[in-house]
Design a protein around this motif. Structure first.
Motif, PDB file in Angstrom:
ATOM      1  N   PHE A   1      30.166  39.069  33.629  1.00 50.93           N
ATOM      2  CA  PHE A   1      31.521  39.471  34.000  1.00 50.93           C
ATOM      3  C   PHE A   1      31.575  40.964  34.287  1.00 50.93           C
ATOM      4  N   LYS A   2      32.275  41.324  35.367  1.00 51.00           N
ATOM      5  CA  LYS A   2      32.528  42.735  35.646  1.00 51.00           C
ATOM      6  C   LYS A   2      33.543  43.299  34.668  1.00 51.00           C
ATOM      7  N   THR A   3      34.630  42.567  34.462  1.00 52.16           N
ATOM      8  CA  THR A   3      35.693  43.009  33.561  1.00 52.16           C
ATOM      9  C   THR A   3      36.155  41.845  32.702  1.00 52.16           C
ATOM     10  N   VAL A   4      36.628  42.178  31.518  1.00 50.09           N
ATOM     11  CA  VAL A   4      37.249  41.203  30.613  1.00 50.09           C
ATOM     12  C   VAL A   4      38.496  41.871  30.044  1.00 50.09           C
ATOM     13  N   LYS A   5      39.670  41.262  30.259  1.00 50.01           N
ATOM     14  CA  LYS A   5      40.930  41.799  29.755  1.00 50.01           C
ATOM     15  C   LYS A   5      41.583  40.785  28.825  1.00 50.01           C
ATOM     16  N   ILE A   6      42.333  41.315  27.855  1.00 49.94           N
ATOM     17  CA  ILE A   6      42.975  40.463  26.849  1.00 49.94           C
ATOM     18  C   ILE A   6      44.495  40.608  26.948  1.00 49.94           C
ATOM     19  N   THR A   7      45.200  39.484  26.851  1.00 48.26           N
ATOM     20  CA  THR A   7      46.653  39.483  26.713  1.00 48.26           C
ATOM     21  C   THR A   7      47.022  38.600  25.524  1.00 48.26           C
TER      22      THR A   7
ATOM     23  N   ILE B   1      41.431  31.074  29.599  1.00 51.85           N
ATOM     24  CA  ILE B   1      40.483  31.958  30.305  1.00 51.85           C
ATOM     25  C   ILE B   1      40.763  31.822  31.787  1.00 51.85           C
ATOM     26  N   GLU B   2      41.195  32.897  32.398  1.00 51.07           N
ATOM     27  CA  GLU B   2      41.494  32.905  33.834  1.00 51.07           C
ATOM     28  C   GLU B   2      40.433  33.684  34.587  1.00 51.07           C
ATOM     29  N   GLY B   3      40.144  33.240  35.800  1.00 53.18           N
ATOM     30  CA  GLY B   3      39.209  33.945  36.657  1.00 53.18           C
ATOM     31  C   GLY B   3      37.844  33.294  36.755  1.00 53.18           C
ATOM     32  N   LEU B   4      37.645  32.146  36.092  1.00 49.60           N
ATOM     33  CA  LEU B   4      36.348  31.478  36.149  1.00 49.60           C
ATOM     34  C   LEU B   4      36.156  30.822  37.506  1.00 49.60           C
ATOM     35  N   VAL B   5      35.001  31.032  38.109  1.00 52.19           N
ATOM     36  CA  VAL B   5      34.652  30.418  39.388  1.00 52.19           C
ATOM     37  C   VAL B   5      33.434  29.510  39.201  1.00 52.19           C
ATOM     38  N   ARG B   6      32.328  30.100  38.747  1.00 58.36           N
ATOM     39  CA  ARG B   6      31.107  29.316  38.548  1.00 58.36           C
ATOM     40  C   ARG B   6      30.870  28.994  37.071  1.00 58.36           C
ATOM     41  N   THR B   7      31.392  29.816  36.199  1.00 59.34           N
ATOM     42  CA  THR B   7      31.091  29.670  34.779  1.00 59.34           C
ATOM     43  C   THR B   7      31.680  28.386  34.212  1.00 59.34           C
ATOM     44  N   LYS B   8      30.863  27.662  33.449  1.00 55.31           N
ATOM     45  CA  LYS B   8      31.320  26.441  32.800  1.00 55.31           C
ATOM     46  C   LYS B   8      32.097  26.801  31.528  1.00 55.31           C
TER      47      LYS B   8
ATOM     48  N   LYS C   1      45.152  35.132  26.148  1.00 61.81           N
ATOM     49  CA  LYS C   1      44.603  34.908  27.486  1.00 61.81           C
ATOM     50  C   LYS C   1      43.535  35.956  27.782  1.00 61.81           C
ATOM     51  N   PHE C   2      42.338  35.483  28.161  1.00 63.63           N
ATOM     52  CA  PHE C   2      41.254  36.357  28.630  1.00 63.63           C
ATOM     53  C   PHE C   2      41.200  36.263  30.149  1.00 63.63           C
ATOM     54  N   THR C   3      41.363  37.384  30.818  1.00 58.66           N
ATOM     55  CA  THR C   3      41.271  37.431  32.282  1.00 58.66           C
ATOM     56  C   THR C   3      39.941  38.066  32.646  1.00 58.66           C
ATOM     57  N   VAL C   4      39.083  37.316  33.336  1.00 63.14           N
ATOM     58  CA  VAL C   4      37.723  37.780  33.628  1.00 63.14           C
ATOM     59  C   VAL C   4      37.507  37.874  35.134  1.00 63.14           C
ATOM     60  N   GLU C   5      36.564  38.716  35.498  1.00 61.69           N
ATOM     61  CA  GLU C   5      36.114  38.817  36.888  1.00 61.69           C
ATOM     62  C   GLU C   5      34.599  38.637  36.883  1.00 61.69           C
ATOM     63  N   GLU C   6      34.134  37.585  37.520  1.00 57.70           N
ATOM     64  CA  GLU C   6      32.717  37.259  37.487  1.00 57.70           C
ATOM     65  C   GLU C   6      31.898  38.237  38.326  1.00 57.70           C
ATOM     66  N   LYS C   7      30.686  38.483  37.830  1.00 51.91           N
ATOM     67  CA  LYS C   7      29.738  39.351  38.539  1.00 51.91           C
ATOM     68  C   LYS C   7      28.661  38.460  39.138  1.00 51.91           C
ATOM     69  N   ARG C   8      28.798  38.180  40.422  1.00 47.17           N
ATOM     70  CA  ARG C   8      27.909  37.201  41.082  1.00 47.17           C
ATOM     71  C   ARG C   8      26.599  37.826  41.538  1.00 47.17           C
ATOM     72  N   PHE C   9      26.694  38.938  42.243  1.00 45.04           N
ATOM     73  CA  PHE C   9      25.505  39.604  42.776  1.00 45.04           C
ATOM     74  C   PHE C   9      25.401  40.999  42.174  1.00 45.04           C
ATOM     75  N   GLU C  10      24.183  41.474  42.069  1.00 50.74           N
ATOM     76  CA  GLU C  10      23.968  42.863  41.679  1.00 50.74           C
ATOM     77  C   GLU C  10      22.671  43.349  42.301  1.00 50.74           C
ATOM     78  N   GLY C  11      22.541  44.657  42.383  1.00 51.38           N
ATOM     79  CA  GLY C  11      21.331  45.223  42.972  1.00 51.38           C
ATOM     80  C   GLY C  11      21.564  46.655  43.400  1.00 51.38           C
ATOM     81  N   GLY C  12      20.523  47.248  43.920  1.00 50.88           N
ATOM     82  CA  GLY C  12      20.636  48.616  44.390  1.00 50.88           C
ATOM     83  C   GLY C  12      19.287  49.294  44.426  1.00 50.88           C
ATOM     84  N   VAL C  13      19.318  50.528  44.828  1.00 47.54           N
ATOM     85  CA  VAL C  13      18.118  51.375  44.867  1.00 47.54           C
ATOM     86  C   VAL C  13      18.250  52.404  43.764  1.00 47.54           C
TER      87      VAL C  13
END
Length: 460
Positions: A83-89, A39-46, A106-118
């Motif tokens: 996660f914003k995106t999850v890709k498989i190889t 699993i690639e792309g982990l920053v905060r996730t355990k 291999k799972f390539t992920v991009e973490e979604k840290r913040f979200e919000g909006g109007v």
């Protein structure tokens, strides 16, 4: 495609050696075994939080199962909402001693840290503007801290301001089993009943699935201040004004098999809510509410829908209070059509008082408009419908038999029929423009014959 299958050439062969790609066929039944998952792309996730989502990939015994298990694991990772995106190889294993049937995923992920909006959304004849902010994956195991402020204005000038803060924690890595803790503050003007309410509360909820549907068990502790809306508010509402402290436990079970929540073709919805207030405070009652909806496509794009809802409540204790803000109300352009919002039942000087029980049934026949329905075009958002609504309000008296209470609620029922257009607004709300003919109504009801317009997230 949900994933990408890479087939690498032998080392020593360059792109010049193979100027044109060669066609290769893959036997999906050929033996295959996953030897390693990255699993690639982990920053905060355990990492331990994700093990249960990917471990089934090691159970695959052929290439088809490898692909299927990878896609299922990807779906489970996406359901976590972090996660914003999850890709498989998928590639052949390069480990020493690996055979041709050994693979590496291999799972390539991009973490979604913040979200919000109007956002702007339609409620039950309301228009809501909201500001949301959220911190995802707060401690690395799917936790979320969210805040929301919303301002709502009713089409008849009812105002509602609310602020919520919630902390959500998935248990054992399962996004369907959650613990929610939060607090909220609301200020509401209820023009049709002549009162305004300010409330501040805290809550704790536990949600989980079962074989009969999804469950939500929630405790609320809320202080409420009910006041007369104006000098013209009549005495029966004024005498209910003041402070109440409500502590309640509520259980909701929902089973939903519909293929669409707004304009379904098939499936049913069953929702039952049970509430007991009286775990402290000066409010004590039992409240039950049930909703049922059945849908059946009898001909291509022609759907019959049958719906029913009912509710009842009992006040408990001699010194406990049951005030107007806990009562049932009936009537409106998406429920009992042909009547105004809160238009059915006891009124005083035009203000709805609410009741202790109600029942409501509806039958619809939906037909398409001539815009090529079912082909992903404009017509998928529209339906015409003919409908019949019937319902009543009343009070359940505990000193009477069940038969006597049913007979009382079935007397003096209200009836309306009509036809109109339905517009699907995303997958959360609908808009209706109908011509309605109220057939049966009682003195004191607020009848709305002819053209009736409504927007909302709940309907019958």
């Amino acid at each position: 495609m949900m994933g990408t299958v890479h087939a690498k050439e032998m080392e020593g062969h360059s792109q010049m050696d193979n100027p044109a790609p060669r066609k290769r066929s893959i036997d999906f039944k050929q033996p295959a075994k996953v030897q390693r998952v990255l699993i690639e792309g982990l920053v905060r996730t355990k990492e331990d939080f994700l093990i249960s989502k990917i471990q089934d990939t090691f159970k695959a015994e052929n290439f088809e199962e490898v692909v299927r298990q990878c896609v299922e694991s990807k779906s489970q990772l996406q359901e976590l909402g972090i996660f914003k995106t999850v890709k498989i190889t998928v590639d052949t294993s390069k480990a020493p001693g690996a055979s041709a049937s050994d693979y590496e995923v291999k799972f390539t992920v991009e973490e979604k840290r913040f979200e919000g909006g109007v956002h702007t959304a339609a409620g039950n004849n309301d228009l809501e503007t909201s500001l949301t902010m959220g911190l995802n994956n707060l401690f690395g195991r799917g936790e979320k801290l969210s805040a929301r402020y919303a301002h709502t204005r009713n089409f008849r000038n009812r105002k509602n301001n609310q602020a919520h803060v919630h902390f959500t924690k998935p248990l054992n890595g399962n996004p369907n089993v959650r613990l929610v803790l939060g607090g909220y503050s609301t200020n509401t003007d209820v023009l049709l009943s002549g009162y305004k309410e300010a409330s501040k509360g805290i809550q704790a909820a536990f949600t989980f699935p079962s074989t009969v549907g999804s469950h939500n068990i929630q405790w609320d502790g809320v202080w409420r201040d009910l006041r007369a809306l104006s000098r013209t508010t009549p005495f029966p509402i004024r005498e209910q004004a003041g402070h109440t402290l409500k502590s309640s436990i509520q259980h909701t079970v929902t089973t939903d098999t519909r293929d669409d929540k707004i304009l379904p073709h098939e499936g049913f919805l069953l929702k039952a809510v049970q509430e007991y207030a009286g775990l402290g405070g000066n409010v004590e009652f039992v409240k039950l509410n049930t909703e049922l909806q059945l849908n059946k496509e009898i001909l291509p794009y022609i759907v019959v829908q049958l719906s029913a809802a009912c509710g009842t409540m009992w006040g408990l204790g001699k010194e406990k209070r049951v005030t107007i803000n806990d009562k049932f109300f009936l009537g409106g352009p998406l429920t009992l059509r042909g009547f105004h919002d809160r238009g059915v039942g006891p009124h005083v000087e035009g203000n709805a008082l609410g009741t202790d029980a109600y029942w409501l049934c509806a039958a619809h026949v939906y037909t398409p408009l001539p815009f090529k329905p079912g082909l992903g075009g404009f017509g998928d958002f529209f339906r015409s419908h003919a409908f019949v609504n019937v319902g009543n309000v009343g009070a359940v008296e505990l000193d009477k038999s069940l038969k006597e209470n049913i007979e009382q609620l079935s007397e003096e029922f209200r009836l309306a029929y009509g036809l109109g257009l339905v517009l699907k607004l995303g997958n959360i709300a609908r808009m209706e423009l109908n011509y309605v003919v109220p057939v049966r109504f009682m003195n004191g009801d607020c009848v709305n014959p002819g053209i009736q317009f409504g927007v909302g997230m709940t309907f019958l």
